[in-house]
Design an enzyme around this catalytic site. Structure first.
Site, PDB file in Angstrom:
ATOM      1  N   LYS A 105     -29.120-135.260 -11.604  1.00 51.64           N
ATOM      2  CA  LYS A 105     -30.278-134.726 -10.881  1.00 51.64           C
ATOM      3  C   LYS A 105     -30.488-135.513  -9.597  1.00 51.64           C
ATOM      4  O   LYS A 105     -30.909-136.669  -9.640  1.00 51.64           O
ATOM      5  CB  LYS A 105     -31.522-134.791 -11.764  1.00 51.64           C
ATOM      6  CG  LYS A 105     -31.422-133.944 -13.027  1.00 51.64           C
ATOM      7  CD  LYS A 105     -32.592-134.174 -13.958  1.00 51.64           C
ATOM      8  CE  LYS A 105     -32.462-133.322 -15.214  1.00 51.64           C
ATOM      9  NZ  LYS A 105     -33.560-133.574 -16.172  1.00 51.64           N
ATOM     10  N   ALA A 118     -33.017-139.006 -22.621  1.00 54.40           N
ATOM     11  CA  ALA A 118     -31.852-139.342 -23.437  1.00 54.40           C
ATOM     12  C   ALA A 118     -32.261-140.096 -24.696  1.00 54.40           C
ATOM     13  O   ALA A 118     -31.659-139.927 -25.758  1.00 54.40           O
ATOM     14  CB  ALA A 118     -30.872-140.182 -22.617  1.00 54.40           C
ATOM     15  N   LYS A 165     -38.213-133.536  -8.761  1.00 54.04           N
ATOM     16  CA  LYS A 165     -39.229-134.053  -9.685  1.00 54.04           C
ATOM     17  C   LYS A 165     -39.145-135.568  -9.804  1.00 54.04           C
ATOM     18  O   LYS A 165     -40.140-136.227 -10.122  1.00 54.04           O
ATOM     19  CB  LYS A 165     -39.104-133.379 -11.050  1.00 54.04           C
ATOM     20  CG  LYS A 165     -37.726-133.485 -11.711  1.00 54.04           C
ATOM     21  CD  LYS A 165     -37.548-134.716 -12.552  1.00 54.04           C
ATOM     22  CE  LYS A 165     -36.127-134.815 -13.085  1.00 54.04           C
ATOM     23  NZ  LYS A 165     -35.928-135.984 -13.960  1.00 54.04           N
ATOM     24  N   SER A 190     -39.104-142.549 -18.537  1.00 52.27           N
ATOM     25  CA  SER A 190     -38.562-142.161 -17.230  1.00 52.27           C
ATOM     26  C   SER A 190     -38.366-143.383 -16.341  1.00 52.27           C
ATOM     27  O   SER A 190     -39.323-144.083 -16.007  1.00 52.27           O
ATOM     28  CB  SER A 190     -39.518-141.176 -16.546  1.00 52.27           C
ATOM     29  OG  SER A 190     -39.224-141.058 -15.171  1.00 52.27           O
ATOM     30  N   ARG A 191     -37.129-143.620 -15.924  1.00 52.49           N
ATOM     31  CA  ARG A 191     -36.872-144.770 -15.048  1.00 52.49           C
ATOM     32  C   ARG A 191     -37.541-144.585 -13.689  1.00 52.49           C
ATOM     33  O   ARG A 191     -37.929-145.570 -13.050  1.00 52.49           O
ATOM     34  CB  ARG A 191     -35.364-144.996 -14.912  1.00 52.49           C
ATOM     35  CG  ARG A 191     -34.619-143.901 -14.201  1.00 52.49           C
ATOM     36  CD  ARG A 191     -33.120-144.045 -14.314  1.00 52.49           C
ATOM     37  NE  ARG A 191     -32.641-143.724 -15.647  1.00 52.49           N
ATOM     38  CZ  ARG A 191     -31.353-143.595 -15.962  1.00 52.49           C
ATOM     39  NH1 ARG A 191     -30.431-143.778 -15.039  1.00 52.49           N
ATOM     40  NH2 ARG A 191     -30.975-143.293 -17.183  1.00 52.49           N
ATOM     41  N   ASN A 192     -37.671-143.338 -13.233  1.00 55.99           N
ATOM     42  CA  ASN A 192     -38.356-143.086 -11.963  1.00 55.99           C
ATOM     43  C   ASN A 192     -39.844-143.394 -12.082  1.00 55.99           C
ATOM     44  O   ASN A 192     -40.439-143.984 -11.176  1.00 55.99           O
ATOM     45  CB  ASN A 192     -38.135-141.632 -11.533  1.00 55.99           C
ATOM     46  CG  ASN A 192     -36.690-141.359 -11.174  1.00 55.99           C
ATOM     47  OD1 ASN A 192     -36.216-141.735 -10.113  1.00 55.99           O
ATOM     48  ND2 ASN A 192     -35.957-140.714 -12.076  1.00 55.99           N
ATOM     49  N   SER A 241     -26.693-143.153 -20.146  1.00 57.77           N
ATOM     50  CA  SER A 241     -27.565-142.744 -21.245  1.00 57.77           C
ATOM     51  C   SER A 241     -27.484-141.243 -21.511  1.00 57.77           C
ATOM     52  O   SER A 241     -27.339-140.807 -22.658  1.00 57.77           O
ATOM     53  CB  SER A 241     -29.009-143.159 -20.956  1.00 57.77           C
ATOM     54  OG  SER A 241     -29.467-142.591 -19.740  1.00 57.77           O
ATOM     55  N   TRP A 242     -27.561-140.428 -20.467  1.00 60.38           N
ATOM     56  CA  TRP A 242     -27.548-138.980 -20.650  1.00 60.38           C
ATOM     57  C   TRP A 242     -26.161-138.477 -21.023  1.00 60.38           C
ATOM     58  O   TRP A 242     -26.019-137.596 -21.877  1.00 60.38           O
ATOM     59  CB  TRP A 242     -28.077-138.298 -19.402  1.00 60.38           C
ATOM     60  CG  TRP A 242     -28.428-136.846 -19.541  1.00 60.38           C
ATOM     61  CD1 TRP A 242     -28.177-135.863 -18.631  1.00 60.38           C
ATOM     62  CD2 TRP A 242     -29.133-136.201 -20.614  1.00 60.38           C
ATOM     63  NE1 TRP A 242     -28.664-134.650 -19.074  1.00 60.38           N
ATOM     64  CE2 TRP A 242     -29.257-134.827 -20.300  1.00 60.38           C
ATOM     65  CE3 TRP A 242     -29.652-136.662 -21.836  1.00 60.38           C
ATOM     66  CZ2 TRP A 242     -29.876-133.907 -21.138  1.00 60.38           C
ATOM     67  CZ3 TRP A 242     -30.278-135.739 -22.682  1.00 60.38           C
ATOM     68  CH2 TRP A 242     -30.384-134.389 -22.334  1.00 60.38           C
ATOM     69  N   GLY A 269     -33.292-129.938 -17.304  1.00 61.28           N
ATOM     70  CA  GLY A 269     -34.553-129.619 -17.953  1.00 61.28           C
ATOM     71  C   GLY A 269     -35.231-130.861 -18.479  1.00 61.28           C
ATOM     72  O   GLY A 269     -34.772-131.984 -18.247  1.00 61.28           O
TER      73      GLY A 269
END
Length: 338
Positions: free
Chosen positions: A108, A143, A194, A257-259, A13-14, A139
């Site tokens: 990340k 996505a 994070k 956010s998947r996390n 995705s990103w 940052g």
């Protein structure tokens, strides 16, 4: 800036979203991946529907499975692959690349077993004669928003400011803006750690806690992220910037956010195995939790939230018991450093 040729390693995705940014800026973009069906889809239909169901990519974005073809005469290489395979892909690049290029990464996490930052891995595996100082692109950036050209502001960090400025100019446009930083350790650790706090924030939501609790985990999570980063040599000021508190807010509060979603599912009682199977994407916060916990133990850094999430994920501790333990920790001053 004149037209550059950029290889984007990783059609997730990103990687896809950043490819579009680069293409919008007039650069030649080559995406590399190892799934022939996905590469064929990008080249034939100009879509990547596993990640973006309704997005059509510019036909100038070309995808490859052949790494040598991808890297031929490129000016810059952007790594956007999962943390666990970064070293392997870097080794392949080192064996294939035949000229010096700007090396960037936008992943990340920490390498699971070595606990090393990704720029360190790239420095170890790609010879100096083939690369610049590594640039970290990190940052607050979903996505799903960047791909539709929503406003996004992030950081380009490198030990060499001039190289960071090159990347700043490479990516920046009317909807995507980069700021430079020379604190590579701070930017990388902020981006990696994070994800752990986002898992915890999602778990609080899944358990039904309110905004007070979510604000607390973000604030106290930032404190322990900063403690570990400073112990590794980072500047504490970095954590008040885009790559620090900015990224923590966007990852720790959003359904994109998947996390966060993984934590939410944990809070609702789903098993980790089911969560990973249903997500269909890498959840970096899971492996990073173990790496960060072990690194904190090694350095003697106090990280109670990370420790609690580690116990839940890797030792099956009940989430409510883990929260109870944190709430009953020894009393401390808010600005206490340990």
């Amino acid at each position: 800036m004149e037209k550059q040729t950029v290889a984007v390693l990783g059609p997730g995705s990103w990687g896809t979203a950043l490819s579009q940014v680069l293409n919008d800026n007039g650069h030649e973009v080559r995406i590399w991946g190892n799934l022939p069906e996905q590469i064929n889809e990008i080249n034939t239909y100009h879509t990547n529907k596993h990640y973006f169901k309704d997005v059509v990519l510019d036909e100038n974005i070309i995808a490859y499975t052949d790494l040598a073809e991808t890297l031929k005469d490129v000016d810059a290489i952007l790594f956007v692959v999962p943390t666990k395979v970064t070293r392997l892909v870097a080794q392949q690049v080192a064996q294939t690349l035949d000229h010096k290029a700007i090396i960037m990464h936008a992943s990340k996490g920490l390498e699971p077993d070595s606990h090393k930052r990704l720029s360190t891995i790239l420095e170890e595996e790609i010879p100096e004669q083939l690369r610049s100082d590594i640039v970290v692109v990190s940052g607050p950036s979903h996505a799903e928003e960047t791909i539709v050209r929503d406003l996004t502001l992030i950081t380009a960090a490198s030990k060499d400011l001039q190289t960071a400025q090159y990347v700043q100019e490479l990516f920046s446009n009317h909807y995507f803006r980069l700021y430079t930083n020379t604190d590579v350790i701070g930017v990388e650790t902020a981006g990696a750690l994070k994800n752990i706090i986002a898992v915890g924030a999602g778990a609080l939501h899944g358990l039904g806690f309110g905004d007070n609790a979510k604000a607390a985990i973000i604030a106290r999570g930032l404190a322990e992220i900063t403690r570990l980063g400073v112990a590794l040599g980072a500047s504490p000021l970095t954590y008040s910037g885009l790559s620090g508190v900015g990224d923590l807010i966007v990852t720790g509060t959003s359904i994109h956010s998947r996390n966060w979603r993984a934590g939410d599912a944990l809070g609702r009682g789903e098993s980790l195995a089911d969560i990973e199977a249903n997500m269909g994407m890498v959840i970096e916060g899971i492996s990073t939790t173990r790496a960060a916990y072990e690194l904190a133990q090694e350095l003697g850094v106090y990280m109670p939230i990370t420790q609690a999430i580690y116990q839940v994920i890797y030792h099956g501790t009940n989430i409510k018991d883990a929260i109870y333990d944190i709430m009953n920790n020894e009393f401390k001053a808010e600005n206490e450093w340990s």
